[in-house]
Design an enzyme around this catalytic site. Structure first.
Site, PDB file in Angstrom:
ATOM      1  N   HIS A   1       0.790  -1.257   0.000  1.00 15.67           N
ATOM      2  CA  HIS A   1       0.000   0.000   0.000  1.00 15.67           C
ATOM      3  C   HIS A   1       0.810   1.289   0.000  1.00 15.67           C
ATOM      4  O   HIS A   1       0.770   2.061   0.960  1.00 15.67           O
ATOM      5  CB  HIS A   1      -1.012  -0.009   1.143  1.00 15.67           C
ATOM      6  CG  HIS A   1      -0.541  -0.532   2.490  1.00 15.67           C
ATOM      7  ND1 HIS A   1       0.635  -0.136   3.072  1.00 15.67           N
ATOM      8  CD2 HIS A   1      -1.098  -1.416   3.356  1.00 15.67           C
ATOM      9  CE1 HIS A   1       0.774  -0.737   4.249  1.00 15.67           C
ATOM     10  NE2 HIS A   1      -0.274  -1.538   4.428  1.00 15.67           N
TER      11      HIS A   1
ATOM     12  N   ASP B   1      -5.927  -4.552  -0.210  1.00 16.91           N
ATOM     13  CA  ASP B   1      -5.839  -4.379   1.251  1.00 16.91           C
ATOM     14  C   ASP B   1      -7.247  -4.460   1.867  1.00 16.91           C
ATOM     15  O   ASP B   1      -7.576  -3.703   2.791  1.00 16.91           O
ATOM     16  CB  ASP B   1      -5.135  -3.075   1.646  1.00 16.91           C
ATOM     17  CG  ASP B   1      -4.722  -3.056   3.113  1.00 16.91           C
ATOM     18  OD1 ASP B   1      -4.824  -4.095   3.804  1.00 16.91           O
ATOM     19  OD2 ASP B   1      -4.318  -1.977   3.581  1.00 16.91           O
TER      20      ASP B   1
HETATM   21  N1  LIG Z   1      -4.954  -1.322   6.180  1.00 13.83           N
HETATM   22  C1  LIG Z   1      -5.485  -1.188   7.359  1.00 13.83           C
HETATM   23  O1  LIG Z   1      -5.879  -0.076   7.717  1.00 13.83           O
HETATM   24  N2  LIG Z   1      -5.652  -2.230   8.201  1.00 13.83           N
HETATM   25  C2  LIG Z   1      -5.180  -3.561   8.013  1.00 13.83           C
HETATM   26  C3  LIG Z   1      -3.730  -3.709   8.344  1.00 13.83           C
HETATM   27  C4  LIG Z   1      -2.803  -3.150   7.311  1.00 13.83           C
HETATM   28  O2  LIG Z   1      -2.990  -3.388   6.098  1.00 13.83           O
HETATM   29  O3  LIG Z   1      -1.830  -2.479   7.665  1.00 13.83           O
HETATM   30  C5  LIG Z   1      -6.009  -4.503   8.884  1.00 13.83           C
HETATM   31  O4  LIG Z   1      -5.607  -5.650   9.103  1.00 13.83           O
HETATM   32  O5  LIG Z   1      -7.099  -4.101   9.304  1.00 13.83           O
HETATM   33 ZN   LIG Z   2      -0.404  -2.611   6.117  1.00 16.43          ZN
HETATM   34 ZN   LIG Z   3      -3.188  -4.964   5.017  1.00 18.91          ZN
END
Ligand SMILES: NC(=O)N[C@@H](CC(=O)O)C(=O)O
Ligand SMILES: [Zn+2]
Ligand SMILES: [Zn+2]
EC number: 3.5.2.3
Length: 421
Positions: free
Chosen positions: A226, A299
């Site tokens: 990301h 993600d």
């Molecule tokens: N992206 C996020 O905001 N959260 C992700 C963790 C992560 O991807 O860092 C999660 O597991 O909820």
């Molecule tokens: Zn992450």
């Molecule tokens: Zn993640």
């Protein structure tokens, strides 16, 4: 085995043709028993591949399971997803990654490829049993402490050295923890206005800069999760120009949304890394088109209602994304089908080493594909999502493109826009 004839389908936007799916493969000719699907007006893409999905099983089955997440993925046009290791227990042993892999097989809607943790319990103190996960039935090749950064440079170096032997990858959540203590959103004009503690761009960029140097030193493969800032893009551009073995992903939400949305104080917009500025969004889009950023990864981060519908400061970061990824990317890139197929299927499959995915839709290839109606428009309704969680930032938003059908090895997982099981 069932066989299908997709009549009048446009492969990656080309002139309409017929595509036969026989015995799990794309075939030159359909047999007489083939079920005919009128695919006129539909575009065929190789099945999408997600390098970054949170399925929450084991441990938070109230937020998502391998089965519900697999269904959401199929409905989003995916035929393979890589499941992140931040489950409970953490996927840091052969036992847990094999459990996730087996659950994926049982659900049977997408290929679920487990990602293993880099450190025991994601605690950043000692290396997990990377070798045992690699040689397990789950055949792990990507390791990540996602949710947390592998902040200790010595541990990061050792992890890169370890996976080099089997051409594995360390996927880094790039966040210098000392620079993001108490952070609630992107550090900038909006955070100052709202009085929220900021998550500065440099917290991401500093780790990426360090890690590309480590990967270069070791000669190993690094993947950056990301990517969210223009500065990160510049670091990646320079590293790639020097030949560093680094790949990177961007999420659909970082390609579309900005930090201004935090002014609503609606925690649906709270995510890690945070939504950035319009100029970051612009740089990420350019980098994706150029190939400095290699892939789009969702993600997909489902969260239960009580973890999301609360005060901003207490809400967990993350957004669901599997069912809206392709529509968001279509709205950002337009109907550049070959580019979309590359960034959402071919390249992620290559990075993950998923040989049966991301292949051209030519005779003899595995019949992993999705059919999209580009002329359809959909208003996103959280209640209609197959994911067990509802935390989409697109509720009420009209997005282009509807996923009409998805096939996994010639077997439909989605037909008429509905999950087959
Ligand atoms: N992206 C996020 O905001 N959260 C992700 C963790 C992560 O991807 O860092 C999660 O597991 O909820
Ligand atoms: Zn992450
Ligand atoms: Zn993640």
């Amino acid at each position: 085995m069932s066989s299908y004839l997709l009549r009048g389908v446009s492969v990656l936007g080309a002139a309409p043709t017929d595509l036969a799916l026989v015995d799990g493969h794309i075939s030159g000719t359909a047999d007489s028993s083939a079920e005919v699907i009128d695919a006129s007006g539909l575009v065929a893409l190789p099945g999408l591949v997600d390098l970054h999905t949170h399925l929450r099983e084991p441990g938070r089955e109230d937020a998502e399971t391998v089965e519900t997440g697999s269904r959401a993925a199929a409905l989003g046009g995916y035929t393979a997803v890589c499941a992140m290791a931040n489950t409970s227990p953490v996927a840091d042993t052969a036992g847990v990654v094999e459990q996730v892999w087996r659950l994926g097989r049982e659900a049977g809607m997408v290929d679920v490829q487990p990602i293993g943790a880099v450190t025991v319990g994601l605690a950043g103190k000692q290396l997990a049993e990377l070798g045992a996960m690699a040689t397990s039935a789950a055949h792990v090749r990507i390791f990540s402490d996602d949710g947390f950064c592998v902040a200790d440079p010595r541990l990061m170096r050792r992890a890169l050295e370890y996976v080099k032997a089997f051409d594995g990858i360390i996927a880094q959540h790039a966040e210098e923890p000392r620079l993001t203590e108490g952070a609630q959103m992107h550090e900038g004009e909006v955070s100052t206005r709202l009085g929220l503690t900021g998550w500065p761009a440099v917290a991401e960029e500093a780790i990426i800069a360090r890690d590309v140097l480590l990967a270069e030193h070791v000669g190993s493969r690094l993947h950056v999760c990301h990517v969210s800032t223009a500065g990160s893009v510049e670091v990646l551009r320079q590293a790639k120009a020097r030949g560093v073995r680094v790949t990177a992903e961007v999420t659909p939400h970082h390609l579309l949304l900005t930090d201004e949305l935090a002014a609503s104080y609606n925690p649906v917009y709270k995510v890690n890394p945070p939504l950035r500025t319009a100029s970051d969004v612009h740089a990420l889009r350019e980098a994706l088109v150029e190939g400095v950023i290699d892939v789009v990864a969702t993600d997909h981060a489902p969260h239960a209602v009580e973890d999301k519908e609360c005060e901003w400061a207490y809400a967990r970061p993350g957004m669901v994304g599997l069912e809206t990824a392709l529509p968001v990317v279509l709205s950002v890139l337009g109907e550049r089908w070959d580019l979309i197929a590359d960034r959402m299927s071919r390249t992620p499959a290559r990075i993950a080493g998923l040989t049966g995915h991301g292949t051209d839709l030519s005779v003899g290839s595995p019949a992993n594909l999705t059919l999209v109606d580009p002329s359809a428009r959909r208003v996103v309704d959280p209640a209609e999502l197959a994911s067990r969680s509802r935390n989409t930032p697109y509720a009420g938003t009209t997005l282009p493109g509807r996923i009409v059908a998805t096939f996994l090895r010639g077997v439909p997982t989605v037909l008429d826009g509905k999950a087959v099981k």
